[in-house]
Design an enzyme around this catalytic site. Structure first.
Site, short mmCIF file in Angstrom:
data_model
loop_
_atom_site.label_atom_id
_atom_site.label_comp_id
_atom_site.label_asym_id
_atom_site.label_seq_id
_atom_site.Cartn_x
_atom_site.Cartn_y
_atom_site.Cartn_z
N TYR A 139 0.83 -1.20 0.00
CA TYR A 139 0.00 0.00 0.00
C TYR A 139 0.87 1.25 0.00
O TYR A 139 0.70 2.15 -0.84
CB TYR A 139 -0.92 -0.01 1.22
CG TYR A 139 -1.61 1.31 1.47
CD1 TYR A 139 -2.58 1.77 0.60
CD2 TYR A 139 -1.29 2.09 2.58
CE1 TYR A 139 -3.22 2.99 0.82
CE2 TYR A 139 -1.92 3.30 2.81
CZ TYR A 139 -2.88 3.75 1.93
OH TYR A 139 -3.51 4.95 2.15
N LYS A 143 1.13 4.04 -3.09
CA LYS A 143 0.71 5.43 -2.89
C LYS A 143 1.89 6.39 -3.10
O LYS A 143 1.70 7.50 -3.60
CB LYS A 143 0.12 5.61 -1.50
CG LYS A 143 -1.18 4.86 -1.28
CD LYS A 143 -2.31 5.37 -2.14
CE LYS A 143 -2.89 6.66 -1.61
NZ LYS A 143 -4.11 7.08 -2.38
#
Length: 820
Positions: A139, A143
Site C-alpha cells: 500500500y 501510494k
C-alpha cells in the site's frame, strides 16, 4: 465564490462521500465515480458507476469539471503488490490523463503519510520529510509512486496537489475503528511497544474540508501549493494507547493492558507474512511488520504548511471528534454481541440458509437449468412437476398392514423421542420463536391439532424480517469464496476462461486478473458494509418483534403441550400393542416422519456433493502442469456444482426445506489446498476416496427398496450412473499414472489418509444421527448404508492397489456387525 463543477473519484467511500456532501452543501455541482452505486444515494449528487482503471468510465465523470478530487484507492496493510499497484498507480495515471485531456485545471490527490513510512519515530514531521527508501507494505509503495506521478504532472495546464490525511476517524468509518473495537471486545488487542507513542488523528470533516481548501487555493494564479504534498490532521497529537483506552472506556469495554515489544511483534509479523505468502491462508495476517511499526512508533506532523499555504483549519476539535466517533461506534458495532461470543470461537458451525440456491462457496442458480438442458439428455430430465409430499403420502397409504406395522415400529419411536424432548424443554424455555423449530414440532402432531399452526403464524413476521440479512450473509460467504479462489489463481499464475483453467501467459492477462481480484475484494467490503449497516438498522425492530411474538407464544404453549401429550399417549399405546393399529393418525405421523427423513437424506446428499468439490478444485489449481487433469477436473467441479444445485432445488421447491451445511465442509477447500501443496499424491488419493463414498451414497438411495420417492430416486440414479462413475474412473487413472509406486511409504500414507477420512465421514454416525434415523423412518436397517459404502469403496481402492476388505472398512467407520 462562484459554484464550480467537481468530480470525485471514490465518491461512494468514507472520505469521498463526505467531500461530495460538503461540495453539494455549499452549492457546487458534483459528479462522483465509484465502483458501484452507493447503497444509500447521495441526494443532489450525480453518481457514475465505474472503475478508475477504465478510461471509458472515467472520462464522462471528469469532462467539463473545474476540479478533480482523486480519492479512490485500495487501502490495507496486506495484499499483493499487483493488486495495490493496479488501482493506486495505474488507476491514478488513467484519472490524471482523463483530467488533462478534458482540460481540467485543478487536480487534488488523496495520498497518505505512509509514503514517508514508519521506519523511525516521526515528531512534527514537515515538508522536508523524505519519501521512504523502502516500504514494508505494498500500500505505502503504491501510494508513494502515485503521489510522485501526480506532483510531477503539475504544469501550467493543470495544477496538482497531494494531501496526506492521517488516520481518519468519525461517522461512516466501516473499517479502521470498528475493526479496532471488535478486536478489543474479543480480547485480541495488544499494546505494541511502550504505549507512549504519540500520533495524529484526523476527523472525517476536517479531512474533507482540507480537500476543498486545497481545491480553492489551487484556483488562484501562482498558488504556492501547486506541485507540493501536505500532511493533514487535527493538529492535536494524542498518546495513541491512552486515547484508545479512553474511547474503549466510553464504550464500556475493558482497557487494553497486555503488551508486546516492538522487536518481538515485528519478528512475528515477518513470520506471518511469509506464511501468508507461501501457504493458502485467507484474509490478512493478524500482524505485519508495517502494522507493528505504525502501532508502536510516534508519527505526528506539522500542520503549519497546510494552514499557511492551503488555508486549512480543523473545523472539529479533537475532543468533539472523539465524542462523535464514540457515538458512531456505539451504533455501528454490536459490542454486546461480540462480548457474548466466546473468545477464539467462530460463529455457530451450522446455519440454515434462507435461499436454497446459495451454496457455501458459489451461487449455483443457473446450474440447475444448465445441467438438465446441456449436460443430461432429455430421456433423463427430471419430472419436476411431481408432488413429492403426495408421492410419499400415496406410498404410506398403500403399504400393506404387515409392512406398515414394521415401518411404524421403527418410525414411531423417533416421533415419540421428539415429543418427549419438546415437552421437557417448552415448560422451561417456552415455545421457540424460530420458524424451523416450530415446524419440527408440527411434524410430530396430526393435522387436527391446530395450536402449533397458530404458533407458526405468530412467528412468521420474525422470519420475514430476517430474510434480507440472511441473503446478505449468503452473498458475503459467496463473495469471500470467489475472492479466495481468484487470489489462489493469481498467486499460482493461472487464469480461468469459462470452465477452462490454464497458465497465465501475457501482461494483459495479469492486469485483467489484478482487476478481477480487486473488484472481488471491493465487492466483499461492500457487502460487509451493507450487512453491518443492515444489522444495526434491524436490531431494534427485531427485538420489538421478538418480545411481541414471545408473548403470543406463551399464550399458545399450554395448548401445544396438551396436543403433544395426547399424541404421545397415542403413540405409546400403539407401540405397546401386538401390532401397530391401522389408525389414520398414525399413518399421518409415519408420513410426516418420512417427509422429515427425506429432507435429512437430501441434505446429506448435498453435503456429499459439496465435499467432492474441494479435492477436485485442488486438482484444477495445483496440477497446472497436467493440462488433461485440469480440464477433466474442471468439468467434474462443474458437475458437482450442478448436482448441488439440483439437490437444493429439490429441497426448497419440493420439501420447503433449508440446507444445513457444516462449517467443516465450507472450510475443507483450504485444508485440501495445504495437502495439495505439501503432498500432491495424498491429495489425489483423497479425491479417489471422496468420489467413491459419494457415488456409493447416491447409488444406495437410487434403489427403490431404500427410497420410495420417485423424483429423488431418479436424481440419485442419474447422478450416480451418468457422472460419478466417470469421476471415479478419472481419479483412479490419475493416481495410478502419476503416483502409484507400491512402496511401503505409499501404503503407510494411504492407510493413514483412509483412516482419517472414514473417521471424519462416519465417526459421528451414532444411532441419533439424522441420516441413520432417516434410514429407520423408511424401514431400512441403519447398517445397510454402511455396508453398501464399504463394499463400493473396497472395489475402488482395489483399482489403486489397496486390498482392504469391506469388514475392515466397517471397522474404520466405527461400525461392526455386532453393533446392529
Amino acid at each position: 465564490m462562484a459554484p464550480m463543477r467537481a468530480a470525485v473519484t471514490g465518491g461512494t467511500g468514507f472520505l469521498g462521500r463526505r467531500i461530495a456532501e460538503l461540495l453539494r452543501d455549499r452549492g457546487d455541482d458534483v459528479v462522483v465515480l465509484g465502483p458501484r452505486p452507493p447503497s444509500v444515494a447521495i441526494p443532489g449528487v450525480v453518481t457514475i458507476a465505474g472503475d478508475v482503471r477504465d478510461a471509458a468510465a472515467v472520462r464522462p465523470a471528469v469532462e467539463r469539471a473545474d476540479v478533480v478530487f482523486h480519492v479512490a484507492g485500495r487501502t490495507g496493510v496486506w495484499g499483493s503488490r499487483a493488486s495495490f499497484w493496479s488501482v493506486n498507480v495505474e488507476g491514478t495515471r488513467v484519472v490524471l490523463e482523463a483530467a488533462r485531456s478534458s482540460n481540467v485545471p485543478r487536480f487534488v490527490y488523496t495520498s497518505t503519510p505512509s509514503v514517508a513510512g514508519y521506519a523511525a519515530d516521526v515528531v512534527n514531521g514537515g515538508a522536508d520529510l523524505a519519501y521512504a527508501t523502502a516500504h514494508e507494505s505494498a500500500y505505502g509503495a503504491s501510494k508513494c509512486a502515485a503521489e510522485r506521478i501526480v506532483l510531477a504532472a503539475n504544469d501550467p495546464s493543470i495544477a496538482t496537489v497531494a494531501l496526506r490525511p492521517h488516520l481518519i476517524i468519525g461517522p461512516g468509518d466501516r473499517h479502521l475503528m470498528p475493526r479496532v473495537v471488535r478486536r478489543a471486545a474479543q480480547g485480541r488487542l495488544r499494546v505494541i511497544g511502550d504505549g507512549r507513542n504519540r500520533v495524529d488523528l484526523t476527523y472525517i470533516d476536517n479531512a474533507a474540508w482540507a480537500h476543498l481548501d486545497a481545491a480553492d487555493t489551487l484556483g488562484a494564479a501562482g498558488a504556492r501549493c501547486a506541485g507540493r504534498p501536505y500532511f493533514i490532521s487535527n493538529g492535536e497529537p494524542v498518546v495513541l494507547w491512552e486515547w484508545l483506552n479512553e474511547l474503549l472506556h466510553e464504550l464500556e469495554l475493558p482497557r487494553v493492558t497486555a503488551s508486546l515489544s516492538l522487536p518481538a511483534t515485528r519478528m512475528a509479523g515477518a513470520v506471518l507474512e511469509t506464511m501468508w505468502r507461501v501457504l493458502p491462508v485467507r484474509g490478512e495476517p493478524p500482524i505485519t511488520r508495517f502494522l507493528a511499526a505504525a502501532l508502536a512508533r510516534s508519527h505526528w506532523y506539522d500542520m503549519e504548511p497546510a494552514r499557511r499555504e492551503l488555508g486549512y483549519r480543523p473545523r472539529v476539535a479533537m475532543d468533539e471528534a472523539t465524542h462523535r466517533t464514540v457515538e458512531w461506534l456505539a451504533d455501528a458495532v454490536d459490542v454486546e454481541a461480540i462480548r457474548r461470543r466466546p473468545a477464539g470461537r467462530r460463529r455457530a458451525a451450522t446455519r440454515e440458509r434462507a435461499d436454497y440456491y446459495i451454496a457455501p462457496s458459489h451461487d449455483f442458480t443457473q446450474y440447475t437449468k444448465d445441467y438438465e438442458e446441456k449436460h443430461w439428455s432429455q430421456d433423463t430430465a427430471f419430472n419436476w412437476r411431481q408432488d413429492v409430499p403426495e408421492n410419499l403420502r400415496v406410498h404410506v397409504q398403500g403399504l400393506p398392514a404387515a409392512e406398515f406395522s414394521r415401518i411404524a415400529a421403527l418410525t414411531l419411536p423417533l416421533v415419540l423421542g421428539t415429543i418427549r424432548h419438546t415437552m421437557a424443554t417448552v415448560p422451561r424455555r417456552g415455545l421457540p420463536a424460530d420458524a424451523d423449530a416450530l415446524k419440527a414440532v408440527r411434524e410430530v402432531l396430526p393435522f387436527d391439532r391446530t395450536a402449533i399452526d397458530e404458533a407458526l403464524l405468530a412467528a412468521a413476521p420474525l422470519e420475514d424480517a430476517g430474510r434480507p440479512l440472511a441473503r446478505l450473509h449468503d452473498q458475503l460467504v459467496i463473495a469471500r469464496r470467489e475472492e479466495f479462489e481468484a487470489r489462489e489463481r493469481q498467486r499460482l499464475g493461472l487464469v480461468r476462461h469459462g470452465t477452462t483453467v490454464r497458465q497465465r501467459q501475457t501482461e494483459a492477462e495479469r492486469a485483467a486478473q489484478a482487476v478481477e481480484v480487486d473488484h472481488l475484494a471491493r465487492r466483499v467490503a461492500d457487502i460487509q458494509q451493507r450487512l453491518t449497516r443492515s444489522e444495526t438498522e434491524a436490531r431494534a425492530e427485531r427485538e420489538r418483534l421478538q418480545a411481541r411474538i414471545q408473548t403470543q407464544l406463551a399464550v399458545l404453549a399450554p395448548a401445544v403441550l396438551r396436543d403433544l401429550a395426547d399424541t404421545g399417549a397415542l403413540v405409546r399405546r400403539s407401540l405397546r400393542s401386538s401390532g401397530v393399529p391401522q389408525d389414520e393418525r398414525l399413518r399421518e405421523l409415519v408420513w410426516k416422519r418420512q417427509l422429515r427423513a427425506l429432507k435429512d437424506i437430501a441434505n446429506h446428499a448435498l453435503v456429499v456433493e459439496q465435499s467432492a468439490i474441494a479435492p477436485l478444485t485442488m486438482g484444477i489449481i495445483h496440477y497446472k502442469r497436467r493440462r488433461e487433469i485440469q480440464e477433466a477436473m474442471t468439468t467434474f467441479v462443474n458437475d458437482e456444482a450442478k448436482h448441488s444445485a439440483v439437490f437444493r432445488r429439490f429441497m426448497a421447491e419440493k420439501l420447503d426445506a433449508k440446507e444445513r451445511i457444516p462449517e467443516a465442509i465450507i472450510r475443507s477447500g483450504e485444508r485440501y489446498m495445504w495437502l495439495a501443496r505439501l503432498l500432491p499424491s495424498g491429495g489425489i488419493f483423497l479425491a479417489v476416496i471422496v468420489e467413491a463414498i459419494g457415488a456409493a451414497y447416491l447409488e444406495f438411495f437410487a434403489e427403490e427398496a431404500h427410497m420410495p420417492e420417485p423424483l429423488f430416486r431418479s436424481i440419485c440414479t442419474t447422478i450416480a450412473h451418468r457422472d460419478e462413475k466417470r469421476h471415479m474412473d478419472l481419479c483412479a487413472a490419475t493416481y495410478n499414472e502419476l503416483y502409484r509406486t507400491g512402496s511401503r511409504w505409499e501404503r503407510a500414507r494411504n492407510g493413514t489418509a483412509l483412516r482419517v477420512v472414514l473417521r471424519a465421514a462416519y465417526g459421528d454416525k451414532t444411532n441419533d444421527h439424522p441420516l441413520l434415523q432417516a434410514c429407520r423412518a423408511f424401514g431400512v436397517d441403519s447398517a445397510r448404508p454402511y455396508r453398501h459404502v464399504a463394499a463400493r469403496l473396497s472395489q475402488q481402492l482395489a483399482r489403486v492397489g489397496m486390498d482392504v476388505r469391506p469388514d475392515a472398512l466397517l471397522g474404520l467407520m466405527d461400525f461392526s456387525p455386532a453393533s446392529e
